[in-house]
Design an enzyme around this catalytic site. Structure first.
Site, short mmCIF file in Angstrom:
data_model
loop_
_atom_site.label_atom_id
_atom_site.label_comp_id
_atom_site.label_asym_id
_atom_site.label_seq_id
_atom_site.Cartn_x
_atom_site.Cartn_y
_atom_site.Cartn_z
N SER A 138 1.62 1.76 -7.88
CA SER A 138 2.98 2.15 -7.51
C SER A 138 3.63 1.09 -6.63
CB SER A 138 2.96 3.48 -6.77
OG SER A 138 4.28 3.89 -6.50
N ALA A 188 7.75 -4.31 2.97
CA ALA A 188 8.42 -3.11 3.47
C ALA A 188 9.70 -2.99 2.66
CB ALA A 188 8.74 -3.23 4.96
N GLY A 207 10.87 -0.10 1.67
CA GLY A 207 11.61 1.01 2.28
C GLY A 207 11.88 2.16 1.32
N CYS A 262 2.71 5.87 2.40
CA CYS A 262 3.55 4.69 2.63
C CYS A 262 3.58 4.43 4.14
CB CYS A 262 4.97 4.93 2.11
SG CYS A 262 6.11 3.64 2.63
N ILE A 296 -6.91 2.73 -1.68
CA ILE A 296 -6.13 3.04 -0.50
C ILE A 296 -4.68 2.56 -0.67
CG2 ILE A 296 -8.06 2.92 1.15
CD1 ILE A 296 -7.30 -0.02 1.70
N GLY A 353 -1.96 -4.24 -8.03
CA GLY A 353 -0.61 -4.44 -7.50
C GLY A 353 -0.34 -5.88 -7.16
#
Lengths: 302, 249
Positions: free
Chosen positions: A21, A71, A73, A129, A188, A262
């Site tokens: 993700s 980040a 967001g 997150c 994780i 990722g």
């Protein structure tokens, strides 16, 4: 049967490699391409109730070309604008896992129901997150809230539910226990981190703090997967720093049934999925491993 | 982040400035950097010079670009890169088709065999037209204050395009699509520099993707063959949140 085939809950996968993700999963055409190019499944960007633009740039810091801090967001178009993207991704005919984030059990349940209606094959709950106030890790570090979110979502959908947990808490087993109604854990998420530019005398990320990912966090991920698998026995999707077939097999022997990729998409490009399948298959053949299933948790010492 | 010192600032039009700085890194025409203004923001900008002395050419459209246009000689400039797949370079006559500040990324391609269609809203905004010294220059303006009144197609249709080894195009996506349609139907060899909202610059955030290709990594230069059959090109894009919207014609 291909030796790379594996399964998580009731989802069959051609190979153990799923797009994580937050990476190349906002645009339906991109998800479709990643699937067509070799990923066994994709997890969508985390989607919330309403549209969010995310943080101002800079939203990433590259470290040595292989690791990064991000980040973004929780930028997302809002669940009501996401159906079209999921539909495009599903043209690949491979599983699309819908990632959702919220701040209450009701929000998570509503989002999950909509993802299911759009055709998602499973739900991944973003309980981890590390960089947005009121969401993710803040929600995911409260065991009572985690328990009610997982219960509510499980009651609301028929598809499998995966709980993505944070490494940024003192006792992951307590949270894993709270999330035990989930069909699998995803371990994780990124490790909370930051970087400062000494010439600007300032944090680089506009949000100052972000999540560290890439090969440097792999040992942390391995330890969490191993510990949670040993203590709970539940199915696990391993994530964190996987770049090679050896990395993937290490996660699988620690207890993962499959893994998410990722940051390696940054260091190696979208080709990483084909490369990982090739490498993993070669090692398995050389080591006379006939299936992924026979080595899940093989390294665990009771 | 990399940092360097601004060695010169050139005012190109009333709204566009070129910032020069030393950076020994090898870079090619069509590549870009992510320029960072600490405390303000970070934006992708094409290199408008790719020698040892590099430059970026910037128009103020938001806080970060505005701050960059205000840099002066001696200021520190922060950036990362270079990123992206460059234009392919060819020997022989070439044509540039630049719309607005799109001329910035085309500038390093200029040789004495380069012809150019430089278009802008008005005569004052024609960028880098003075750099076309060897070849033929076609000016196009929306308001007719210089050259042809109209759009780049009005100039393209007056030229025999078969003489060029390559046609390079950069400008707003709507213009790219029109030029693409024109060139595609005539089987002309061309490359296009695309522009989309970009956040990470390193191929992960998916903000700049077109048909599954990341502009920051697979582009931002695409050949006419690669654009053929792309469903998102000239049609839809994603906003900062990831919401799909149609391009405005």
């Amino acid at each position: 049967m291909n030796r790379l085939n594996t399964q998580i809950s009731d989802i069959r996968l051609d190979n153990p490699f799923i797009l994580a993700s937050g990476i190349l999963d906002e645009n339906g055409y991109t998800m479709k391409r990643v699937l067509d190019e070799g990923a066994a499944a994709v997890v969508t960007k985390s989607i919330g109730i309403s549209e969010r633009s995310g943080y101002h740039t800079p939203v990433v810091v590259e470290i040595d070309g292989r690791n990064m801090i991000n980040a973004i967001g929780l930028a997302n178009p809002g669940i009501d604008n996401f159906g079209e993207e999921l539909k495009i991704a599903k043209e690949s005919l491979k599983p699309v896992i819908g990632s959702v984030f919220g701040s209450t059990a009701e929000e998570f349940a509503l989002l999950s129901k909509k993802m299911e209606a759009y055709g998602a094959s499973a739900i991944e709950l973003n309980l981890s997150c590390p960089h947005v106030k009121g969401f993710g890790q803040e929600v995911g570090s409260d065991p009572d809230l985690v328990e009610s979110i997982v219960s509510e979502v499980k009651r609301s959908v028929k598809i499998p539910v995966f709980a993505k947990l944070s490494p940024n808490i003192s006792d992951i087993l307590e949270i894993a226990k709270a999330a035990e109604k989930a069909d699998a854990y995803v371990l994780i998420n990124t490790v909370k981190a930051m970087a400062i530019d000494i010439y600007a005398r300032m944090p680089i990320l506009s949000n100052s703090f972000g999540g560290l990912s890439g090969p440097c966090i792999k040992p942390v991920g391995i330890r969490y997967v191993y510990e949670v698998k040993r203590e709970t026995g539940k199915e696990i999707i391993g994530v964190g720093g996987i770049r090679t077939g050896e990395d993937a097999l290490e996660y699988i022997m620690a207890g993962a049934s499959c893994v998410e990729i990722g940051t390696a998409v940054h260091s190696d490009g979208r080709d990483i999925f084909k490369k990982l399948s090739l490498e993993t298959g070669k090692i398995m053949k050389a080591e006379k491993i006939e299936s992924i299933g026979e080595i899940i948790g093989a390294a665990i010492r009771k | 982040m990399i940092h360097s010192e601004v060695i010169n600032v050139e005012e190109n039009t009333p709204t566009v400035k070129t910032i020069y700085f030393e950076w020994k890194q090898e870079a090619k025409p069509g590549q870009f950097i992510m320029a960072w203004v600490p405390g303000t923001g970070e934006i992708p900008i094409s290199l408008s010079s790719t020698d040892t002395i590099k430059s970026i050419t910037v128009k103020s459209y938001g806080p970060a670009s505005d701050a960059i246009t205000k840099l002066t000689k001696g200021s520190r400039i922060f950036f990362r890169g270079p990123y992206g797949r460059p234009f392919s370079t060819v020997r022989g006559p070439t044509l540039l088709v630049g719309g607005g500040s799109g001329m910035a990324s085309l500038r390093p391609l200029i040789t004495n065999e380069t012809d150019a269609i430089v278009s802008a809203r008005s005569s004052a905004e024609l960028l880098f037209s003075e750099k076309i010294t060897g070849g033929e220059l076609f000016k196009v303006t929306d308001d007719g204050s210089a050259g042809i009144r109209g759009n780049p197609i009005d100039a393209l249709s007056t030229i025999d395009l078969r003489k060029y080894k390559m046609t390079y195009v950069c400008g707003p996506e709507i213009m790219l699509k029109k030029v693409y349609d024109f060139l595609n139907s005539r089987k002309i060899k061309a490359e296009f520099a695309m522009e989309r909202l970009m956040k990470c610059g390193i191929g992960v955030c998916d903000s700049c993707s077109v048909d599954g290709f990341q502009l920051c990594r697979d582009g931002s230069i695409f050949s006419i063959e690669e654009l053929r059959g792309m469903t998102e090109f000239g049609r839809t894009r994603l906003t900062e949140s990831g919401k799909r919207v149609f391009l405005n014609y």
